[in-house]
Design a protein around this motif. Structure first.
Motif, PDB file in Angstrom:
ATOM      1  N   ALA A  36     -48.471 -25.489 -23.170  1.00 24.45           N
ATOM      2  CA  ALA A  36     -47.716 -25.438 -21.909  1.00 24.45           C
ATOM      3  C   ALA A  36     -47.380 -26.842 -21.424  1.00 24.45           C
ATOM      4  O   ALA A  36     -46.280 -27.092 -20.923  1.00 24.45           O
ATOM      5  N   SER A  37     -48.317 -27.780 -21.600  1.00 27.12           N
ATOM      6  CA  SER A  37     -48.061 -29.164 -21.194  1.00 27.12           C
ATOM      7  C   SER A  37     -46.904 -29.763 -21.975  1.00 27.12           C
ATOM      8  O   SER A  37     -46.079 -30.489 -21.414  1.00 27.12           O
ATOM      9  N   LEU A  38     -46.836 -29.458 -23.275  1.00 27.24           N
ATOM     10  CA  LEU A  38     -45.713 -29.950 -24.078  1.00 27.24           C
ATOM     11  C   LEU A  38     -44.385 -29.432 -23.532  1.00 27.24           C
ATOM     12  O   LEU A  38     -43.403 -30.169 -23.448  1.00 27.24           O
ATOM     13  N   PHE A  39     -44.354 -28.150 -23.166  1.00 34.00           N
ATOM     14  CA  PHE A  39     -43.131 -27.570 -22.628  1.00 34.00           C
ATOM     15  C   PHE A  39     -42.773 -28.178 -21.278  1.00 34.00           C
ATOM     16  O   PHE A  39     -41.604 -28.372 -20.973  1.00 34.00           O
ATOM     17  N   HIS A  40     -43.777 -28.497 -20.462  1.00 30.20           N
ATOM     18  CA  HIS A  40     -43.501 -29.129 -19.174  1.00 30.20           C
ATOM     19  C   HIS A  40     -42.892 -30.523 -19.367  1.00 30.20           C
ATOM     20  O   HIS A  40     -41.969 -30.905 -18.664  1.00 30.20           O
ATOM     21  N   VAL A  41     -43.425 -31.269 -20.319  1.00 27.76           N
ATOM     22  CA  VAL A  41     -42.861 -32.595 -20.601  1.00 27.76           C
ATOM     23  C   VAL A  41     -41.422 -32.457 -21.096  1.00 27.76           C
ATOM     24  O   VAL A  41     -40.525 -33.190 -20.662  1.00 27.76           O
ATOM     25  N   ALA A  42     -41.202 -31.503 -22.002  1.00 28.15           N
ATOM     26  CA  ALA A  42     -39.848 -31.299 -22.534  1.00 28.15           C
ATOM     27  C   ALA A  42     -38.881 -30.913 -21.417  1.00 28.15           C
ATOM     28  O   ALA A  42     -37.746 -31.392 -21.365  1.00 28.15           O
ATOM     29  N   TRP A  43     -39.330 -30.049 -20.521  1.00 27.60           N
ATOM     30  CA  TRP A  43     -38.472 -29.625 -19.407  1.00 27.60           C
ATOM     31  C   TRP A  43     -38.152 -30.810 -18.495  1.00 27.60           C
ATOM     32  O   TRP A  43     -37.019 -30.981 -18.053  1.00 27.60           O
ATOM     33  N   GLY A  44     -39.143 -31.648 -18.234  1.00 32.48           N
ATOM     34  CA  GLY A  44     -38.907 -32.840 -17.422  1.00 32.48           C
ATOM     35  C   GLY A  44     -37.904 -33.773 -18.074  1.00 32.48           C
ATOM     36  O   GLY A  44     -37.034 -34.338 -17.406  1.00 32.48           O
ATOM     37  N   GLN A  45     -38.014 -33.933 -19.398  1.00 32.59           N
ATOM     38  CA  GLN A  45     -37.060 -34.787 -20.126  1.00 32.59           C
ATOM     39  C   GLN A  45     -35.650 -34.210 -20.039  1.00 32.59           C
ATOM     40  O   GLN A  45     -34.683 -34.934 -19.820  1.00 32.59           O
ATOM     41  N   LEU A  46     -35.543 -32.909 -20.212  1.00 30.51           N
ATOM     42  CA  LEU A  46     -34.234 -32.256 -20.130  1.00 30.51           C
ATOM     43  C   LEU A  46     -33.633 -32.427 -18.737  1.00 30.51           C
ATOM     44  O   LEU A  46     -32.455 -32.765 -18.599  1.00 30.51           O
ATOM     45  N   LEU A  47     -34.451 -32.213 -17.701  1.00 30.07           N
ATOM     46  CA  LEU A  47     -33.957 -32.376 -16.331  1.00 30.07           C
ATOM     47  C   LEU A  47     -33.518 -33.813 -16.060  1.00 30.07           C
ATOM     48  O   LEU A  47     -32.513 -34.045 -15.395  1.00 30.07           O
ATOM     49  N   ALA A  48     -34.276 -34.776 -16.578  1.00 31.27           N
ATOM     50  CA  ALA A  48     -33.905 -36.179 -16.386  1.00 31.27           C
ATOM     51  C   ALA A  48     -32.546 -36.465 -17.008  1.00 31.27           C
ATOM     52  O   ALA A  48     -31.687 -37.095 -16.382  1.00 31.27           O
TER      53      ALA A  48
END
Length: 71
Positions: A36-48
């Motif tokens: 889940a942490s990996l997905f949260h980081v990926a989502w943050g990168q996408l949003l950025a």
């Protein structure tokens, strides 16, 4: 700035292929984090990238997060 009450939100779900799912679990374990942490980081990168912001902010609910960590 976003406006509205979320009435235009749609939900989409996709299943990961078993091989990708296994790779993500192995990577998370090697890093000492949850998948889940990996997905949260990926989502943050996408949003950025999508927003042009260096530090996007988003919220999520992670049940039991504090039970598995020190301090």
């Amino acid at each position: 700035m976003c406006t509205g009450m979320g009435s235009g939100i749609a939900e989409v779900r996709r299943r990961l292929e078993p091989q990708l799912s296994s790779r993500l679990r192995r990577l998370a374990k090697a890093l000492g984090v949850s998948a889940a942490s990996l997905f949260h980081v990926a989502w943050g990168q996408l949003l950025a990238c999508a927003s042009g912001q260096d530090d996007p902010v988003f919220g999520t609910v992670v049940f039991g997060r504090l039970h598995g960590s020190e301090g």
